[in-house]
Design an enzyme around this catalytic site. Structure first.
Site, PDB file in Angstrom:
ATOM      1  N   ASP A  34      -4.205   5.838  -9.210  1.00 46.54           N
ATOM      2  CA  ASP A  34      -3.288   5.478  -8.116  1.00 46.54           C
ATOM      3  C   ASP A  34      -1.951   6.155  -8.345  1.00 46.54           C
ATOM      4  O   ASP A  34      -1.747   6.801  -9.348  1.00 46.54           O
ATOM      5  CB  ASP A  34      -3.000   3.983  -8.166  1.00 46.54           C
ATOM      6  CG  ASP A  34      -4.180   3.165  -7.733  1.00 46.54           C
ATOM      7  OD1 ASP A  34      -4.129   1.966  -7.964  1.00 46.54           O
ATOM      8  OD2 ASP A  34      -5.125   3.717  -7.158  1.00 46.54           O
ATOM      9  N   LYS A  56      -2.028   4.917  -3.736  1.00 44.61           N
ATOM     10  CA  LYS A  56      -1.758   3.690  -2.989  1.00 44.61           C
ATOM     11  C   LYS A  56      -0.283   3.410  -3.174  1.00 44.61           C
ATOM     12  O   LYS A  56       0.251   3.660  -4.233  1.00 44.61           O
ATOM     13  CB  LYS A  56      -2.468   2.497  -3.628  1.00 44.61           C
ATOM     14  CG  LYS A  56      -3.918   2.385  -3.330  1.00 44.61           C
ATOM     15  CD  LYS A  56      -4.401   1.154  -4.043  1.00 44.61           C
ATOM     16  CE  LYS A  56      -5.810   0.807  -3.656  1.00 44.61           C
ATOM     17  NZ  LYS A  56      -6.204  -0.463  -4.252  1.00 44.61           N
ATOM     18  N   MET A 170       4.283  -7.000  -3.894  1.00 47.78           N
ATOM     19  CA  MET A 170       4.137  -6.292  -2.607  1.00 47.78           C
ATOM     20  C   MET A 170       4.941  -6.979  -1.499  1.00 47.78           C
ATOM     21  O   MET A 170       4.527  -6.969  -0.339  1.00 47.78           O
ATOM     22  CB  MET A 170       2.650  -6.248  -2.173  1.00 47.78           C
ATOM     23  CG  MET A 170       1.718  -5.663  -3.192  1.00 47.78           C
ATOM     24  SD  MET A 170      -0.022  -5.769  -2.690  1.00 47.78           S
ATOM     25  CE  MET A 170      -0.355  -7.503  -2.894  1.00 47.78           C
TER      26      MET A 170
END
Ligand code: SAH
Length: 244
Positions: A34, A56, A170
């Site tokens: 990632d 990502k 997040m």
């Protein structure tokens, strides 16, 4: 047919990689990774190792998850030793479980190598223990990706009234909605709150505030960043160590 190592890369500080992760990275024929907190880790791979980037960022997937799953599977058909390297811990909002299930369904052998999650280590590098005697008897790690005003929300916001620690991953883009929701369910507007950006790295930035003022203070904070809500945030005054 090869074996896939679903491997945690840790939060950023390269020394927070486990010995086991380091061993499988050094032995890997291919590393599928990632947007890692620390790409320096890739330098540990042997000569001739292939690298596949399936980037990502903050929960927004550049490559759709089913395509990532298929990429891992195809590499397992081709190579003996496949490392799937993921930031932090592969099973903490890393979708490592989905990747492992996909391999299981296709008869591919895999191992899970846990990593040091940012949810605990970024607060630690900020001098914030996620639990502390007499201050917080538990901590939760919650997705901040889901908007709190979503009707079908699975997040038990009503349970967040207690003084225990909540770590949102997040969640930076939803910070205004998250803080508003926490006040709505009964937390004090002056309840302590922190935003930790690029935790455990040389670029670590820690912003301390309250549910009421953290949105203003944390404007333009670089990602990755997480949010800590809890009285434990106040311990930073005594326990701050990394930035000195
Ligand atoms: N599996 C990862 C989390 C993946 S979700 C882990 O265990 O750490 C990605 C989120 O993790 C980011 O949006 C951010 O909230 C958080 N994150 C990852 N690395 C971070 C870091 N170095 N500092 C602060 N937050 C980080």
């Amino acid at each position: 047919m090869g074996k896939v190592y679903l491997t945690g890369a840790g939060p950023g500080d390269i020394e927070l990689l486990t010995l086991k992760a380091l061993r499988v990275i050094r032995e890997a024929d291919v590393v599928i990774y990632d947007r890692l907190a620390n790409p320096e880790i890739l330098k540990e791979a042997k000569n001739g190792c292939e690298f596949v980037y399936v980037g990502k960022e903050d929960g927004r997937h550049i490559m759709p998850q089913d395509q990532i799953n298929e990429t891992i599977y195809q590499n397992a058909l081709k190579y003996d030793s496949v490392v799937r390297l993921k930031g932090g811990d592969p099973f903490v909002f890393g979708r490592g479980g989905e990747e492992a299930a996909y391999l299981f369904d296709r008869g591919i052998k895999f191992e899970i190598i846990p990593g040091i999650t940012s949810a605990v280590s970024a607060p630690a590098y900020a001098g914030i223990p996620v639990t502390h005697r007499g201050v917080a008897v538990s901590f939760r790690v919650v997705t901040g990706h889901e908007s709190p005003d979503k009707e079908s929300s699975q997040i038990p916001w009503e349970n967040f009234k207690t003084d225990d620690t909540i770590v949102f991953l997040m969640g930076l883009h939803n910070l205004p909605k998250i803080t508003k929701k926490l006040i709505e369910v009964g937390k004090a507007p002056d309840f302590p709150c922190a935003v930790i950006s690029r935790g455990t790295t040389q670029e670590q930035k820690v912003i301390i505030g309250t549910l009421e003022n953290i949105v203003d203070k944390a404007k333009e904070t670089p990602t990755p960043a997480l949010i800590v809500v809890g009285k434990v945030v106040e311990l930073r005054e005594q326990l701050q160590w990394f930035e000195e």
